[in-house]
Design a protein around this motif. Structure first.
Motif, mmCIF file in Angstrom:
data_model
loop_
_atom_site.group_PDB
_atom_site.id
_atom_site.type_symbol
_atom_site.label_atom_id
_atom_site.label_comp_id
_atom_site.label_asym_id
_atom_site.label_seq_id
_atom_site.Cartn_x
_atom_site.Cartn_y
_atom_site.Cartn_z
ATOM 1 N N ALA A 326 34.971 37.726 39.328
ATOM 2 C CA ALA A 326 33.873 38.036 39.806
ATOM 3 C C ALA A 326 33.088 36.462 40.055
ATOM 4 O O ALA A 326 32.704 35.922 38.935
ATOM 5 C CB ALA A 326 33.029 38.951 38.869
ATOM 6 N N GLY A 327 33.057 36.034 41.326
ATOM 7 C CA GLY A 327 32.531 34.669 41.199
ATOM 8 C C GLY A 327 33.437 33.582 41.777
ATOM 9 O O GLY A 327 34.455 34.130 41.924
ATOM 10 N N GLY A 328 32.966 32.421 41.541
ATOM 11 C CA GLY A 328 34.181 31.448 41.629
ATOM 12 C C GLY A 328 35.011 31.118 40.594
ATOM 13 O O GLY A 328 34.790 31.598 39.499
ATOM 14 N N PRO A 329 36.162 30.494 40.842
ATOM 15 C CA PRO A 329 37.245 30.239 39.882
ATOM 16 C C PRO A 329 36.549 29.375 38.603
ATOM 17 O O PRO A 329 36.941 29.152 37.716
ATOM 18 C CB PRO A 329 38.343 29.709 40.519
ATOM 19 N N MET A 330 35.748 28.268 38.895
ATOM 20 C CA MET A 330 35.310 27.465 38.098
ATOM 21 C C MET A 330 34.297 27.936 37.086
ATOM 22 O O MET A 330 34.320 27.666 35.976
ATOM 23 C CB MET A 330 34.571 25.923 38.667
ATOM 24 N N THR A 331 33.306 28.852 37.607
ATOM 25 C CA THR A 331 32.199 29.211 36.651
ATOM 26 C C THR A 331 32.233 31.069 36.662
ATOM 27 O O THR A 331 31.231 31.449 36.012
ATOM 28 C CB THR A 331 30.714 28.885 37.220
ATOM 29 N N GLY A 332 32.986 31.289 37.431
ATOM 30 C CA GLY A 332 33.034 32.881 37.430
ATOM 31 C C GLY A 332 33.543 33.539 36.163
ATOM 32 O O GLY A 332 33.727 33.062 35.309
ATOM 33 N N ARG A 333 33.455 35.187 36.355
ATOM 34 C CA ARG A 333 34.112 35.703 35.153
ATOM 35 C C ARG A 333 35.249 36.739 35.444
ATOM 36 O O ARG A 333 35.181 37.191 36.384
ATOM 37 C CB ARG A 333 32.927 36.636 34.800
ATOM 38 N N ALA A 334 36.212 36.280 34.515
ATOM 39 C CA ALA A 334 37.658 37.188 34.750
ATOM 40 C C ALA A 334 37.346 38.500 34.551
ATOM 41 O O ALA A 334 36.851 38.853 33.559
ATOM 42 C CB ALA A 334 38.569 36.441 33.866
ATOM 43 N N ILE A 335 37.764 39.405 35.430
ATOM 44 C CA ILE A 335 37.521 40.987 35.017
ATOM 45 C C ILE A 335 38.997 41.484 35.224
ATOM 46 O O ILE A 335 40.011 40.630 35.837
ATOM 47 C CB ILE A 335 36.517 41.633 36.036
ATOM 48 N N LEU A 336 39.204 42.694 34.745
ATOM 49 C CA LEU A 336 40.665 43.161 34.600
ATOM 50 C C LEU A 336 40.967 44.041 35.854
ATOM 51 O O LEU A 336 41.997 44.131 36.129
ATOM 52 C CB LEU A 336 40.929 43.627 33.474
ATOM 53 N N ILE A 337 39.968 44.614 36.395
ATOM 54 C CA ILE A 337 40.159 45.660 37.300
ATOM 55 C C ILE A 337 39.286 45.545 38.810
ATOM 56 O O ILE A 337 38.319 44.696 38.560
ATOM 57 C CB ILE A 337 40.036 47.017 37.042
ATOM 58 N N ASP A 338 39.447 46.098 39.829
ATOM 59 C CA ASP A 338 38.942 45.838 41.003
ATOM 60 C C ASP A 338 37.862 46.861 41.287
ATOM 61 O O ASP A 338 37.125 46.999 42.375
ATOM 62 C CB ASP A 338 39.805 45.893 42.265
ATOM 63 N N GLU A 339 37.733 47.743 39.942
ATOM 64 C CA GLU A 339 36.491 48.659 40.144
ATOM 65 C C GLU A 339 35.189 48.073 39.809
ATOM 66 O O GLU A 339 34.368 48.345 38.940
ATOM 67 C CB GLU A 339 36.475 49.753 39.196
ATOM 68 N N GLY A 347 28.862 36.778 44.929
ATOM 69 C CA GLY A 347 28.883 36.255 46.107
ATOM 70 C C GLY A 347 30.697 36.059 46.358
ATOM 71 O O GLY A 347 30.777 35.838 47.551
ATOM 72 N N SER A 348 31.434 36.509 45.443
ATOM 73 C CA SER A 348 32.743 36.454 45.774
ATOM 74 C C SER A 348 33.635 37.179 44.785
ATOM 75 O O SER A 348 33.137 37.356 43.526
ATOM 76 C CB SER A 348 33.391 35.001 45.817
ATOM 77 N N VAL A 349 34.771 37.584 45.232
ATOM 78 C CA VAL A 349 35.858 38.240 44.378
ATOM 79 C C VAL A 349 37.130 37.330 44.723
ATOM 80 O O VAL A 349 37.254 37.642 45.896
ATOM 81 C CB VAL A 349 36.037 39.708 44.381
ATOM 82 N N ILE A 350 37.589 36.815 43.696
ATOM 83 C CA ILE A 350 38.853 35.989 43.919
ATOM 84 C C ILE A 350 39.941 36.914 43.304
ATOM 85 O O ILE A 350 39.923 37.100 42.125
ATOM 86 C CB ILE A 350 38.884 34.624 43.343
ATOM 87 N N VAL A 351 41.185 37.145 43.958
ATOM 88 C CA VAL A 351 42.111 37.698 43.322
ATOM 89 C C VAL A 351 43.387 36.821 43.438
ATOM 90 O O VAL A 351 43.898 36.178 44.592
ATOM 91 C CB VAL A 351 42.570 39.156 44.209
ATOM 92 N N LYS A 352 44.043 36.742 41.992
ATOM 93 C CA LYS A 352 45.023 35.696 41.951
ATOM 94 C C LYS A 352 46.435 36.198 41.101
ATOM 95 O O LYS A 352 45.684 37.300 40.274
ATOM 96 C CB LYS A 352 44.876 34.419 41.176
ATOM 97 N N PRO A 353 47.336 36.011 41.019
ATOM 98 C CA PRO A 353 48.554 36.189 40.238
ATOM 99 C C PRO A 353 47.922 36.017 38.901
ATOM 100 O O PRO A 353 47.538 34.853 38.594
ATOM 101 C CB PRO A 353 49.814 35.774 40.689
ATOM 102 N N MET A 354 48.035 36.720 37.884
ATOM 103 C CA MET A 354 47.745 36.452 36.153
ATOM 104 C C MET A 354 48.375 35.261 35.848
ATOM 105 O O MET A 354 49.892 35.224 36.106
ATOM 106 C CB MET A 354 47.923 37.577 35.572
ATOM 107 N N PRO A 355 47.904 34.374 35.140
ATOM 108 C CA PRO A 355 48.605 33.334 34.598
ATOM 109 C C PRO A 355 49.647 33.786 33.816
ATOM 110 O O PRO A 355 49.590 34.850 33.103
ATOM 111 C CB PRO A 355 47.552 32.468 33.773
ATOM 112 N N ASP A 356 50.571 33.074 33.666
ATOM 113 C CA ASP A 356 51.927 33.169 32.687
ATOM 114 C C ASP A 356 51.439 33.495 31.035
ATOM 115 O O ASP A 356 51.064 32.557 30.470
ATOM 116 C CB ASP A 356 52.767 32.202 32.585
ATOM 117 N N GLU A 357 51.742 34.748 30.594
ATOM 118 C CA GLU A 357 51.118 35.047 29.388
ATOM 119 C C GLU A 357 51.920 34.183 28.403
ATOM 120 O O GLU A 357 51.338 34.240 27.167
ATOM 121 C CB GLU A 357 51.266 36.350 28.923
ATOM 122 N N LYS A 358 53.113 33.641 28.499
ATOM 123 C CA LYS A 358 53.953 33.185 27.664
ATOM 124 C C LYS A 358 53.540 31.628 27.464
ATOM 125 O O LYS A 358 53.993 31.136 26.567
ATOM 126 C CB LYS A 358 55.453 33.449 27.710
#
Ligand code: SF4
Ligand code: SF4
Length: 433
Positions: A326-339, A347-358
């Protein structure tokens, strides 16, 4: 400390992704959800389930500091009070309005015929009545800035839009260049300022092309190009560049007020037609979205619907494993769902693949985070001081000067979220630990 002119980093913009398609108007979602929270302030609801509401009708009040009304963004019926996900990353109560698609306007919305007669105080009162807040992400009530006792020389429109992926301001300015200039001219009157400046990144040549021919009708307004570095949109940096003055607290100390371009455009409608803050543009983008684009929507629109309108997710993305920002990738907040629902600050929602957890890499001690920091902090030393709860060291390392730009995390070759540690250290100092 001010951003040194040699500092700042060029980062990959990824903005072309969401510029390819035109601004998409989605004005009649079946339901909107007006969150009962503004910044960190809970709102007082003044409508009940079953009430009929019109566009622009007051449905809630912010009380105390920043007091102002909050308005319905569609016409229809209040059907529920329910919890929704908010850009702050938490669930908050919201007023659910079922849209009747009649677009009935509240009687307060009407064309203003005597704009030239409006005084400075009238204009500031209009900001408050309209519930106008900073649409650049801060959500600060606009009228408070204009009640300053400091003499204001210049109103600056921050159209720099520094963060990668986000193009909502760019698209809005290019769709409504005249409205931006009108809005800025009203803001200048509300500040009693002779000068207005629109700051934007030098590569945004469309902004220049669309605004420059209109400037002849707006004496005192000029354009200001900033270099393509991050974080050139930082308020202190822009104010220093334009006024040649520094300040400790608020830009007004340097004779400036800074507003976002979307705020100025909304203010043009506030002054001309009493249309309050009921809509905004939002960028839906990222590698996880099929057709990234910008949407013009009523506040309270569910983001999920916009993702569907943007073609949905790319086939390779598992929505359960997506990374929503929610917001930009530099200063935004990571959220877990699109609800999530659109509010004034989103001002924006960015959707990306989750970074590799390992992937849990160690710090390489490369010093790139310190090299990139625009205010000369040493994030790894602050991290160590935080881990040993050494608040004296945190203070001496100037953690309080962090502007939370996220650049240290961005440049880290080990993908360590080092800026989170600095933010926590700053918070520790703020709490006086
Ligand atoms: S987030 Fe803070 S520590 Fe990191 S680069 Fe930005 S200002 Fe420096
Ligand atoms: S950039 Fe990353 S790896 Fe390099 S010193 Fe900073 S935290 Fe460590």
């Amino acid at each position: 400390m001010i951003l040194h002119k040699a500092k700042g980093t060029r980062i990959e913009g990824k903005k072309s992704m969401s510029k390819a398609l035109p601004l998409h108007e989605y004005l009649n979602p079946p339901f909107v959800f007006i969150p009962l929270l503004q910044q960190a302030t809970p709102l007082k609801r003044i409508v009940e389930i079953g009430d009929k509401v019109a566009i622009g009708q007051v449905v809630a009040l912010r009380e105390g500091f920043g007091a102002m009304p909050i308005h319905a963004s569609v016409s229809g019926t209040v059907t529920a009070i329910k919890k929704v996900w908010h850009a702050s990353g938490r669930m908050v109560e919201a007023i659910e309005i079922q849209n009747d698609n009649q677009n009935r306007m509240d009687e307060s919305i009407r064309v203003q015929t005597d704009i030239s007669l409006l005084s400075r105080n009238d204009l500031i009162a209009k900001m408050q009545q309209a519930g106008l807040s900073g649409l650049g992400g801060a959500g600060f009530p606009t009228y408070i800035k204009y009640q300053t006792k400091c003499p204001i020389d210049v109103v600056i429109i921050n159209a720099v839009e520094c963060e990668p992926y986000i193009t909502c301001d760019f698209m809005l300015i290019n769709a409504y260049p005249e409205k931006l200039l009108k809005g800025l001219s009203y803001l200048m009157r509300a500040a009693d300022a002779k000068k207005g400046v629109i700051a934007f990144k030098t590569y945004n040549t469309d902004i220049k092309k669309n605004l420059e021919p209109l400037l002849v009708n707006y004496p005192g307004i000029e354009l200001y190009e900033v270099k393509d570095i991050y974080p050139a949109g930082w308020e202190k940096y822009i104010v220093q560049k334009i006024t040649k003055k520094t300040y400790a607290g608020l830009p007004a100390e340097a004779g400036a007020i800074v507003d976002n371009s979307a705020t100025a455009i909304v203010f043009a409608d506030v002054v001309a037609e009493n249309i309050p803050l009921i809509s905004r543009v939002i960028t839906i983008s990222g590698e996880g979205i099929k057709n990234p684009q910008n949407f013009f929507v009523p506040l309270g629109t569910p983001v999920k619907e916009l993702i569907q309108l943007a073609g949905g997710y790319v086939e390779s993305l598992n929505p359960m494993k997506a990374w929503y920002i929610a917001g930009g990738p530099m200063t935004g907040r990571a959220i877990l769902i699109d609800e999530l629902v659109v509010n004034d600050t989103l001002g924006s929602v960015i959707v990306k693949p989750m970074p590799d957890e390992k992937h849990h890499p160690a710090c390489l001690g490369c010093g790139k985070c310190a090299d990139a920091c625009p205010v000369y902090l040493t994030p790894t030393e602050i991290q160590r001081a935080l881990e040993s709860k050494d608040s004296q060291a945190i203070k001496e390392l100037n953690a309080q000067k962090c502007m939370q730009c996220g650049l240290c995390s961005y440049v880290c070759p080990s993908h360590i979220e080092i800026s989170d540690y600095v933010a926590k250290a700053k918070e520790l100092l703020r709490k006086g630990a």
